[in-house]
Design an enzyme around this catalytic site. Structure first.
Site, PDB file in Angstrom:
ATOM      1  N   SER A   1       2.498 -18.003  37.727  1.00 46.92           N
ATOM      2  CA  SER A   1       2.501 -19.426  37.371  1.00 46.92           C
ATOM      3  C   SER A   1       2.278 -19.766  35.913  1.00 46.92           C
ATOM      4  CB  SER A   1       1.445 -20.157  38.206  1.00 46.92           C
ATOM      5  OG  SER A   1       1.907 -20.245  39.532  1.00 46.92           O
TER       6      SER A   1
ATOM      7  N   SER B   1       3.576 -22.715  38.614  1.00 52.10           N
ATOM      8  CA  SER B   1       2.990 -24.013  38.829  1.00 52.10           C
ATOM      9  C   SER B   1       2.469 -24.662  37.544  1.00 52.10           C
ATOM     10  CB  SER B   1       1.863 -23.909  39.850  1.00 52.10           C
ATOM     11  OG  SER B   1       0.901 -23.013  39.386  1.00 52.10           O
TER      12      SER B   1
ATOM     13  N   LYS C   1      -4.284 -27.283  32.073  1.00 50.84           N
ATOM     14  CA  LYS C   1      -3.716 -27.497  33.414  1.00 50.84           C
ATOM     15  C   LYS C   1      -4.759 -28.183  34.281  1.00 50.84           C
ATOM     16  CE  LYS C   1      -1.470 -24.712  37.061  1.00 50.84           C
ATOM     17  NZ  LYS C   1      -1.176 -23.332  37.480  1.00 50.84           N
TER      18      LYS C   1
END
Lengths: 100, 491
Positions: free
Chosen positions: B182, B158, B83
């Site tokens: 997330s 996210s 990420k």
């Protein structure tokens, strides 16, 4: 609970150092009011005699201390590569103190 | 339901084994995934950057190492996406934001160092909601990631990019970060396994901070066995993260395949009202499955979780307002070209660089910490957090794990939720474990009638990470949900 006004949005923006442009304040104010109204749910909870949780793993670990020894840090040449502006090996910013 | 040839898309564990046995070279493995990214990521938009050269170079080194009979790490042959709020030295880290334009990481996150020490290969950076603030990956400044199961729908957020990349089989594993759900929520919406460790279990050094008392890096994979493998590698104490706990038990792989007969599972039924009908049916079925595995089920009282969302949105935004103060246009990132004074560098760089959701959360956080309101909001939320932790402790006095659905709804159409508060409500089941620092996993539990994935959440007491993985593995092995591949990306 809290009364939010347009002035509050500007006050907060000032504290947070974020410019608020025209047209943004209405939407921000509306959103913040809505979220704060929802957050007011916490008023229902009886927290008298409850201590605040400051550290979720308080019972599991002591704050570690490191040895008081100098260790290598970020090299200047590496740092300079990521600066927006630099000059003569230094980070460059607009004037901080005005001349007399 | 889509069923597919599963041979090409094996787990990371199997990839590692194939590499060690000499059945596949690291270069073949890397080429395979790079070509899938080239072929399919135009549709999915999971990646913000791919490390072709870096990954190929590492693969060559690895093949040479194996040829020379040198010792190989536990992740040799394993490809992993990261990420884009985790620093990888020498590569861009954007956090999905314009404010970090030009920022190339001068250091490696501890998680990256550990992966590379074990010969894992980082293949690229994945898309996210800006600064990890969001539940749909629609708040990225750069692109919107799609759910490989339905390209009109969100992968969740996210860590939507990481979840979509794994679900679309563009890579076998990925790292995400979890502050309020997330990692678990996109995991569930994309039909993959996703784990949030106990707070402090994986070092946060090098993870760009959002809510420092809530954040954890989390592994994501198609198979819980891979989660356990990654935890074995990443779950280490780190002297650069002072909130990193003294090493917990290292029994992820040792205990993974042990049966769960006799395990006591608590369910907060009262808190689960208002669940989407198909989600409820799926959850009931999952509980039956756990009982068939020999677990017993009982009710627990977690009605306090009604207050978890407001508590989270006070604490997380307060911490975010502090953490994001460092993005000021001075030392790194984007400096506004319009700024002529020092104050303008701050005000304009931040106004131009941050998106709407980030600004909203910073202002909210500033408010709850501001003079006159700190007691009523921030201090109050901290006290409610103490109560939430107490209630979880009371529940765990009588059971080993707690089970809930991961999300109230399956995936939803991109653009369909515009109201920020409505979006926040998608996190209702995932937030509790972040507030209490508990380990929690999302494991695929089936699909809705229109082929949208659903997930089961298992939560453990602090530091029971290995037990959570063990129970998730047992559950996973009762079906083939985790082996199914979205039709569009199955070849």
């Amino acid at each position: 609970m809290a009364e939010l006004k347009k002035e509050t949005v500007h006050y907060l923006a000032d504290l947070a150092r974020i410019a608020v442009v025209e047209g943004e304040e209405e939407a921000l104010l509306a959103d913040l009011k809505k979220i704060l109204a929802y957050i007011d749910l916490l008023e229902e909870v009886d927290t008298s005699n409850v201590s605040p949780c400051c550290y979720v793993t308080q019972s599991l670990t002591k704050t570690p201390l490191r040895k008081d020894e100098v260790e290598p840090s970020l090299e200047r040449s590496v740092f300079l590569k990521i600066t927006p502006q630099n000059t003569a090996g230094m980070l460059r910013v607009p004037t901080v103190m005005k001349q007399q | 339901m889509d069923s597919n040839n599963t041979q090409s898309f094996c787990s990371a564990t199997e990839l590692h084994n194939r590499f060690i046995r000499g059945e596949q070279s690291a270069q073949e493995i890397v080429s395979f995934y790079l070509s899938r990214i080239k072929k399919y990521d135009g549709q999915i938009d999971a990646f913000l950057s791919t490390f072709e050269e870096r990954a190929q170079k590492k693969a060559e080194e690895l093949d040479k190492k194996r040829k020379e009979n040198k010792p190989l790490g536990r992740l040799a042959g394993v490809v992993i996406a990261v990420k884009d709020n985790i620093n990888v030295q020498g590569e861009m880290t954007t956090c999905g934001s314009h404010i970090l334009e030009g920022y190339r990481s001068p250091f490696n996150a501890t998680a990256i160092r550990l992966i590379e020490e074990e010969d894992g290969i980082v293949i690229g950076k994945t898309n996210l909601d800006e600064f990890a603030m969001g539940s749909s990956t629609e708040h990225s400044a750069f692109k919107t990631t799609k759910n490989p199961w339905n390209l009109k729908c969100t992968p969740g957020g996210s860590s939507g990019g990481s979840a979509a990349a794994v679900a679309g089989r563009l890579c076998p594993t990925a790292l995400g970060s979890d502050t309020g759900g997330s990692v678990r929520q996109p995991g569930a919406l994309c039909g993959i396994a996703a784990f949030k460790p106990s707070y402090g279990r994986i070092s946060r050094y090098g993870l760009v901070a959002y809510g420092s008392s809530l954040d954890q890096i989390g592994p994501m994979a198609t198979d819980v066995e891979d989660i356990a493998l990654l935890m074995q590698v990443l779950g280490k104490q780190c002297e650069k993260d002072s909130t990193s706990v003294q090493k917990g038990e290292d029994t992820f792989l040792e205990n993974l395949k042990k049966p769960i007969k006799g395990l006591k599972i608590g369910i907060p039924w009262e808190f689960l009202q208002g669940l989407h009908a198909e989600s409820r049916e799926n959850f009931d079925k999952a509980i039956n499955t756990l009982q068939e595995l020999g677990a017993t089920v009982q009710e627990v009282d977690l009605s306090i979780l009604k207050y978890s969302l407001p508590t989270y949105y006070i604490i997380a935004t307060a911490e975010a307002s502090t953490n994001l103060a460092r993005f000021d246009g001075i030392k790194y990132g984007r400096r506004s070209p319009k700024a002529t004074t020092l104050d303008e560098v701050y005000d304009l760089s931040r106004q131009e660089g941050f998106g709407a959701e980030v600004k909203r959360r910073i202002l909210l956080g500033t408010f709850v910490l501001s003079s006159g309101y700190q007691d009523a909001y921030y201090r109050k939320a901290q006290k409610v957090r103490t109560l939430i932790m107490q209630k979880y402790n009371e529940a765990f006095a009588g059971c080993d794990l707690i089970a809930t659905p991961v999300t109230p709804n399956p995936t939803f159409e991109l653009g369909s939720i515009k109201d920020p508060l409505q979006m926040y409500l998608e996190d209702i089941y995932t937030i509790g474990p972040n507030l209490a620092g508990l380990p929690a996993i999302s494991v695929p539990s089936g699909f809705t009638k229109d082929n949208k994935p659903l997930g089961l959440q298992l939560i453990g007491p602090q530091l029971a990470d290995s037990l959570v993985c063990q129970a998730a593995y047992a559950f996973q092995e009762t079906s083939n949900h985790h082996r199914l591949i979205p039709q569009a990306f199955s070849s």
